[in-house]
Design a protein around this motif. Structure first.
Motif, PDB file in Angstrom:
ATOM      1  N   TYR A 252      -7.786  -8.772   2.800  1.00  0.00           N
ATOM      2  CA  TYR A 252      -7.030  -8.457   1.646  1.00  0.00           C
ATOM      3  C   TYR A 252      -7.129  -9.992   0.846  1.00  0.00           C
ATOM      4  O   TYR A 252      -7.556  -9.924  -0.536  1.00  0.00           O
TER       5      TYR A 252
ATOM      6  N   GLU B 204      -7.600   1.168   4.444  1.00  0.00           N
ATOM      7  CA  GLU B 204      -7.930   1.067   2.879  1.00  0.00           C
ATOM      8  C   GLU B 204      -8.376  -0.033   2.460  1.00  0.00           C
ATOM      9  O   GLU B 204      -9.283  -0.550   2.000  1.00  0.00           O
TER      10      GLU B 204
ATOM     11  N   GLY C  78      -2.998   1.770   5.857  1.00  0.00           N
ATOM     12  CA  GLY C  78      -3.200   0.384   5.024  1.00  0.00           C
ATOM     13  C   GLY C  78      -4.229  -0.321   5.258  1.00  0.00           C
ATOM     14  O   GLY C  78      -5.214  -0.870   4.523  1.00  0.00           O
TER      15      GLY C  78
ATOM     16  N   ARG D 288       0.828  -1.336   0.029  1.00  0.00           N
ATOM     17  CA  ARG D 288      -0.140   0.005  -0.044  1.00  0.00           C
ATOM     18  C   ARG D 288       0.665   1.160   0.043  1.00  0.00           C
ATOM     19  O   ARG D 288       0.284   2.254  -0.150  1.00  0.00           O
TER      20      ARG D 288
ATOM     21  N   LYS E  21       1.811   2.612   2.514  1.00  0.00           N
ATOM     22  CA  LYS E  21       1.116   3.145   3.805  1.00  0.00           C
ATOM     23  C   LYS E  21       1.597   2.439   4.978  1.00  0.00           C
ATOM     24  O   LYS E  21       1.616   1.168   4.761  1.00  0.00           O
TER      25      LYS E  21
ATOM     26  N   SER F 177       6.460  -0.213   4.647  1.00  0.00           N
ATOM     27  CA  SER F 177       5.882   0.613   3.419  1.00  0.00           C
ATOM     28  C   SER F 177       7.043   1.733   3.191  1.00  0.00           C
ATOM     29  O   SER F 177       6.665   2.384   1.968  1.00  0.00           O
TER      30      SER F 177
END
Ligand code: PFF
Length: 437
Positions: free
Chosen positions: A390, A78, A75, A68, A70, A238
């Motif tokens: 995810y 999202e 993350g 991500r 992030k 990240s």
């Protein structure tokens, strides 16, 4: 938007992760647990857990962050949003809150260590009764300036950013730490009477493998020592480019973390035996037993100062990672500048910890609350977000990006079922036992 910072390469990344992983857990906790739970026998469950679960957990956290670009908060939020799941923003804050909690109490201890370094250097321990010295200082206002110094050191490094601060410092202090550890280990092993300590560490008492507590403590140790919090290493991940080999970085982190824990044990335990001190003194080991060792050792001032210097390296490099977690989250959320954000987080964590400076009871209650409930919960939530929400297959693809030897399909159930369920078990056992990590 400014371009995201990144690690300059694999070495800087791995050393920073090793810097995070090696901390008080390796030196303070590992040594006495090793002695207490059957010596070399403890290594069996510990190695199983740290190599299998630790490395899977690290791979997951690195890849969550990298996929991500992030940190943990951005993350996870999202991922929830993509699947239209509710409460993403709230759930996503938990790992970062847990890490901030660790930062708050950990820097108090870093302050004690800086003071011990200074005291060793100027020979204070030769003149005082060490247990009294410790109790007159920890849990009182005289620890505050040292705590402030610990926060300040951390702030300076984090302000400089990922490559110029975090990576650069770890590239210097991690090799230095290993060199100091080796020097100290040689000193310790060559003391008359050290053999008893070596035997204590190396002769396994297998009966401990039949006791559940040995396995429980090994499990807690394995999670804490590699910094599995659902935030710390997500943030480092990240800043990682797609060509870096994540499985290799994870396994290197675990290997060096374990070596450092063993070195620390071979410094502390044999010398404790050599001077007839109790090696299973628990947490008092570092602040009472260890300085007592150096007090009796020829050249103890220098060796003591070196020892505490290496612990400063180990603990500050962990604190840096703890501070980077909330700093990244706030920078991401509010688009703040790094310098201002670091200042705010540093000041907040310092002020929040002052009650802990002043009372050992509060220190214990707060650190237990964070390490028993919040931080393991954060690790669980991040793992669920990545491997379940995810998706395990996508997770494996992200982990394998840039990897020389991509991991097979087995990684999917290993992450989704094994790692997630054992993380939940760590959380539950922590609550039952009142803290295992
Ligand atoms: N792994 C560190 C230790 O063993 O002391 C503790 C730690 C560091 C926990 C960094 C969490 C973290 F983010």
């Amino acid at each position: 938007m400014k371009e995201r910072e990144s690690f300059s390469g694999k070495l800087g990344f791995i050393l920073s992760c090793i810097g995070s992983a090696i901390g008080l857990g390796n030196i303070w906790m590992f040594s006495w647990r090793l002695g207490q739970y059957g010596g070399a026998a403890f290594l069996v469950p510990y190695c199983i857990f740290v190599f299998i679960l630790g490395s899977i957990g690290l791979m997951g956290e690195f890849a969550l962050g990298r996929s991500r670009k992030k940190g943990s908060f951005g993350g996870i939020k999202e991922i929830f949003k993509e699947k239209n799941l509710p409460f993403g923003s709230i759930i996503a804050t938990i790992p970062t809150i847990g890490l901030t909690g660790i930062l708050i109490f950990y820097t108090v201890v870093v302050g004690w260590i800086i003071r011990y370094f200074y005291a060793s250097l100027i020979g204070t321990f030769n003149k005082v009764d060490i247990p009294t010295y410790f109790s007159n200082f920890a849990g009182t206002s005289s620890s505050i300036p040292w705590h402030a110094l610990a926060v300040l050191l951390t702030i300076i490094v984090v302000t400089l950013g990922v490559t110029k601060g975090i990576e650069k410092v770890n590239k210097i202090v991690m090799p230095a730490l290993f060199i100091i550890f080796i020097i100290l280990m040689i000193r310790s092993l060559t003391l008359p009477g050290a053999v008893k300590g070596i035997k204590y560490l190396l002769i396994p008492d297998w009966s401990y493998l039949l006791k559940p507590i040995t396995w429980v403590m090994a499990l807690g140790q394995a999670f804490f020592t590699v910094s599995l919090t659902g935030c710390a290493l997500v943030v480092y991940g990240s800043y990682l480019n797609d060509d870096i080999d994540i499985p290799s970085a994870a396994i290197h982190t675990v290997i060096f973390d374990t070596i450092s824990a063993l070195l620390a044990s071979f410094i502390i335990i044999p010398s404790a035996f050599a001077f007839g001190l109790d090696p299973t003194a628990g947490p008092a080991l570092l602040f009472i037993t260890v300085p007592s060792i150096f007090k009796m050792m020829p050249g103890g001032n220098i060796f003591g100062a070196l020892f505490f210097l290496s612990i400063i390296f180990a603990s500050v490099s962990s604190a840096i990672n703890m501070m980077e977690g909330p700093v990244e989250a706030l920078m991401h959320q509010f688009n703040w500048k790094r310098t201002n954000t670091v200042f705010i987080v540093g000041l907040f964590s310092f002020i929040a910890a002052i009650p802990l400076d002043l009372s050992m009871a509060k220190f214990g209650a707060f650190s237990d609350f964070i390490t028993v409930y919040i931080s393991p919960l954060g690790a669980v939530l991040a793992a669920i977000a990545f491997f379940w929400i995810y998706g395990a297959e996508k997770a494996r693809i992200q982990i394998n990006k840039g990897s020389a030897k991509p991991l097979g399909k087995w990684l999917e159930p290993a992450g989704k079922y094994m790692f997630v369920s054992i993380s939940i078990i760590v959380l539950i056992l922590g609550i039952i036992y009142g803290g295992i990590g």
